[in-house]
Design an enzyme around this catalytic site. Sequence first.
Site, PDB file in Angstrom:
ATOM      1  N   ILE A 294      -4.658  13.219 -17.958  1.00 58.73           N
ATOM      2  CA  ILE A 294      -5.650  13.082 -19.018  1.00 58.73           C
ATOM      3  C   ILE A 294      -5.771  11.596 -19.348  1.00 58.73           C
ATOM      4  CG2 ILE A 294      -5.375  15.389 -20.012  1.00 58.73           C
ATOM      5  CD1 ILE A 294      -3.480  14.322 -22.059  1.00 58.73           C
ATOM      6  N   ASP A 295      -6.877  11.232 -19.959  1.00 58.09           N
ATOM      7  CA  ASP A 295      -7.157   9.825 -20.210  1.00 58.09           C
ATOM      8  C   ASP A 295      -6.134   9.201 -21.148  1.00 58.09           C
ATOM      9  OD1 ASP A 295      -9.436  10.049 -18.651  1.00 58.09           O
ATOM     10  OD2 ASP A 295     -10.723  10.523 -20.356  1.00 58.09           O
ATOM     11  N   LYS A 296      -6.028   7.878 -21.079  1.00 61.27           N
ATOM     12  CA  LYS A 296      -5.083   7.125 -21.899  1.00 61.27           C
ATOM     13  C   LYS A 296      -5.194   7.487 -23.379  1.00 61.27           C
ATOM     14  CE  LYS A 296      -4.185   2.412 -23.519  1.00 61.27           C
ATOM     15  NZ  LYS A 296      -4.577   0.980 -23.425  1.00 61.27           N
TER      16      LYS A 296
ATOM     17  N   THR B 270      -6.630  10.079 -24.772  1.00 62.29           N
ATOM     18  CA  THR B 270      -6.657  11.507 -25.060  1.00 62.29           C
ATOM     19  C   THR B 270      -5.219  11.983 -25.206  1.00 62.29           C
ATOM     20  OG1 THR B 270      -8.697  11.829 -23.793  1.00 62.29           O
ATOM     21  CG2 THR B 270      -7.347  13.781 -24.196  1.00 62.29           C
TER      22      THR B 270
ATOM     23  N   ARG C 138     -16.041  14.064 -21.948  1.00 66.45           N
ATOM     24  CA  ARG C 138     -16.711  12.906 -22.540  1.00 66.45           C
ATOM     25  C   ARG C 138     -18.108  12.741 -21.957  1.00 66.45           C
ATOM     26  NH1 ARG C 138     -12.148   8.408 -21.619  1.00 66.45           N
ATOM     27  NH2 ARG C 138     -13.511   7.112 -22.938  1.00 66.45           N
TER      28      ARG C 138
END
Length: 343
Positions: free
Chosen positions: A152-154, A156, A255
Amino acid sequence: MKDNDSALEGQEQELFEHYRFVADKGQNPLRVDKYLMNLIENVTRNKVQNAAKSGNIYVNDVPVKQNYKVKGGDVVKVLFEHPPYEFLLVAEDIPIDIVYEDDELLVVNKPAGMVVHPGHGNYSGTLINALTFHFENLPKNSNDRPGLIHRIDKDTSGLLVVAKTEHAMTHLAKQFFDKTSSREYIALVWGNIEEEEGTVEGHIGRHPKNRMQNTVYEDGSQGKPAVTHFKVLERLGYVTLVSCKLETGRTHQIRVHMKHIGHTLFNDERYGGEKILKGTTFTKYKQFVDNCFKILPRQALHAKTLGFEHPTTGKWIEFNTDLPEDMQECIEKWRGYAKHMED
């Protein structure tokens, strides 16, 4: 000649392979710089062109310039004199919030701000650095990343499953590939979503102008298929709290999909959500939104639920986490504002 050959061999031994791609048989001729930009995450055209000028891009083991046209079957490599991150990976004593653990796997709750794996300037402080410290001999995935099934994104927060054995790695990776795992995210988005629930479908690929963003290609001409199911949880005036369930797992999927339908994630700076997109521009409202941004200095996205079949027992297991404090506090402020609007 022998001396020259030896010198060349020594030079080749100093180059490390960072990336390797085999072009699909149906690949239309495409400049190698554009080809690599579509495949390497967060890379800029300038970096790719500089690599080509420096002789670091090889096609079929021959160095090429940036205007070389990649064709079907070509083997494209990017080589540098410094080793890739896996050779530089340092175990770091960083705390991990472990939600569940057994002999095969563990489920962790990643905080916002932590990068999942090293790369592109983030060679320390990542979840992989922490996992390497706390666990020995984690199996590597196809990208040589220890234990990693998905990411998962930084900025998130939320749940990730990590494999501890080769069997678990293979079994779990297949579930994610076959779309049989279950992932639910909670997001706060700009605007009032009219539908109670819906599905966003559209290929996701790199944005043609802003290389830091991905975008939706409705005609399917570029990118990869992506499906997100959303459901409204709460309407809070100028923002909406939604549940998003992933059918696929593309980079920035939620997103990108939510922006595509006109509801960018709250404070998602990369996609324009750090601007006041709905409501009034009155001073008090602007001050209220700025205060919310300070409380939640990231995109409002949390990986809340994760479910999958256990690789050994075959039983379905599912995990849930509470929303982190920054999201909870921000949502509470919007609840108060929405109530004030009704009054």
